[in-house]
Design a protein around this motif. Structure first.
Motif, mmCIF file in Angstrom:
data_model
loop_
_atom_site.group_PDB
_atom_site.id
_atom_site.type_symbol
_atom_site.label_atom_id
_atom_site.label_comp_id
_atom_site.label_asym_id
_atom_site.label_seq_id
_atom_site.Cartn_x
_atom_site.Cartn_y
_atom_site.Cartn_z
ATOM 1 N N ILE A 33 0.848 -1.195 0.000
ATOM 2 C CA ILE A 33 0.000 0.000 0.000
ATOM 3 C C ILE A 33 0.881 1.240 0.000
ATOM 4 O O ILE A 33 1.743 1.404 0.861
ATOM 5 C CB ILE A 33 -0.937 0.013 1.232
ATOM 6 C CG1 ILE A 33 -1.791 -1.261 1.304
ATOM 7 C CG2 ILE A 33 -1.797 1.275 1.256
ATOM 8 C CD1 ILE A 33 -2.721 -1.469 0.158
ATOM 9 N N ARG A 34 0.632 2.141 -0.956
ATOM 10 C CA ARG A 34 1.399 3.371 -1.074
ATOM 11 C C ARG A 34 0.521 4.607 -0.975
ATOM 12 O O ARG A 34 0.986 5.726 -1.137
ATOM 13 C CB ARG A 34 2.179 3.389 -2.388
ATOM 14 C CG ARG A 34 3.370 2.450 -2.356
ATOM 15 C CD ARG A 34 4.342 3.022 -1.345
ATOM 16 N NE ARG A 34 5.538 2.261 -1.149
ATOM 17 C CZ ARG A 34 5.807 1.599 -0.010
ATOM 18 N NH1 ARG A 34 4.933 1.554 0.960
ATOM 19 N NH2 ARG A 34 6.952 0.989 0.128
ATOM 20 N N GLY A 35 -0.754 4.395 -0.706
ATOM 21 C CA GLY A 35 -1.649 5.529 -0.535
ATOM 22 C C GLY A 35 -3.040 5.047 -0.177
ATOM 23 O O GLY A 35 -3.343 3.855 -0.283
ATOM 24 N N TYR A 36 -3.864 5.975 0.280
ATOM 25 C CA TYR A 36 -5.241 5.632 0.627
ATOM 26 C C TYR A 36 -6.106 6.876 0.527
ATOM 27 O O TYR A 36 -5.628 8.015 0.597
ATOM 28 C CB TYR A 36 -5.326 5.025 2.032
ATOM 29 C CG TYR A 36 -4.961 6.005 3.111
ATOM 30 C CD1 TYR A 36 -5.941 6.758 3.756
ATOM 31 C CD2 TYR A 36 -3.637 6.218 3.465
ATOM 32 C CE1 TYR A 36 -5.606 7.687 4.716
ATOM 33 C CE2 TYR A 36 -3.294 7.132 4.424
ATOM 34 C CZ TYR A 36 -4.280 7.874 5.051
ATOM 35 O OH TYR A 36 -3.950 8.807 5.999
ATOM 36 N N CYS A 37 -7.383 6.636 0.350
ATOM 37 C CA CYS A 37 -8.391 7.690 0.279
ATOM 38 C C CYS A 37 -9.611 7.190 1.055
ATOM 39 O O CYS A 37 -10.095 6.091 0.791
ATOM 40 C CB CYS A 37 -8.746 7.968 -1.180
ATOM 41 S SG CYS A 37 -9.985 9.252 -1.408
ATOM 42 N N VAL A 38 -10.067 7.976 2.005
ATOM 43 C CA VAL A 38 -11.225 7.617 2.832
ATOM 44 C C VAL A 38 -12.264 8.735 2.699
ATOM 45 O O VAL A 38 -11.969 9.896 2.993
ATOM 46 C CB VAL A 38 -10.824 7.435 4.315
ATOM 47 C CG1 VAL A 38 -12.051 7.204 5.183
ATOM 48 C CG2 VAL A 38 -9.820 6.303 4.466
#
Length: 164
Positions: free
Chosen positions: A56-61
């Motif tokens: 995982i290199r990023g996330y959006c919530v």
């Protein structure tokens, strides 16, 4: 370098997402249970930026939320989020090696596509308001209640809205 792509977040991603959030936003701690809760509340709006090997290199919530209100950090969401009137982009974080490659812009475009002409709101922190303005968000000012809540996010925090 191995390709990165946005995909739906799943519960197995939460450990990596929380670790990345802790690294990126040490002044805005949220317990792992809050991330899990937000994923359960709106799985279609929670995404991760992952390598083919799964890293995982990023996330959006994001999740439905009333326009003009700021959800409190590290607090449970209400039982229902129906008829919220807007989407709230709670968090968008990228590992430093993923910054500068258009991944954040793609995450925002994906969220806009899911919004179906619904406004999207967020709190810009850590000097990010110029980035959000470039994505079509405008600062909402003049509401003393918002200003009071923003104080807990740091001196440069801005409540911003992207209207359809």
């Amino acid at each position: 370098m191995e390709a990165l792509r946005w995909r739906a977040m799943v519960p197995a991603d939460l450990g990596a997402v929380v670790a990345l959030a802790d690294d990126l936003f040490p002044d805005h701690y949220e317990a792992p249970a809050r991330f899990a809760e937000r994923l359960r509340a709106s799985p279609a709006l929670c995404r991760v930026l992952a390598r083919e090997n799964g890293a995982i290199r990023g996330y959006c919530v994001a999740y439905p939320w009333p326009l003009g209100r700021i959800p409190p950090l590290d607090r449970p969401l209400p039982e229902t989020l129906d008829a919220a009137g807007a989407l709230y982009l709670h968090d968008l974080g990228l590992h430093p090696d993923a910054v500068g490659h258009g991944h954040a812009r793609r995450a925002v475009a994906d969220l806009v596509a899911h919004a179906n002409a619904t406004p999207i709101a967020l709190v810009a922190v850590n000097g990010s308001s110029a980035f959000w303005a470039a994505q079509g968000f405008c600062e909402a000012t003049g509401d003393p209640a918002l200003a009071q809540k923003l104080a807990g996010y740091g001196p440069d925090a801005r409540y911003m809205i992207r209207h359809p």
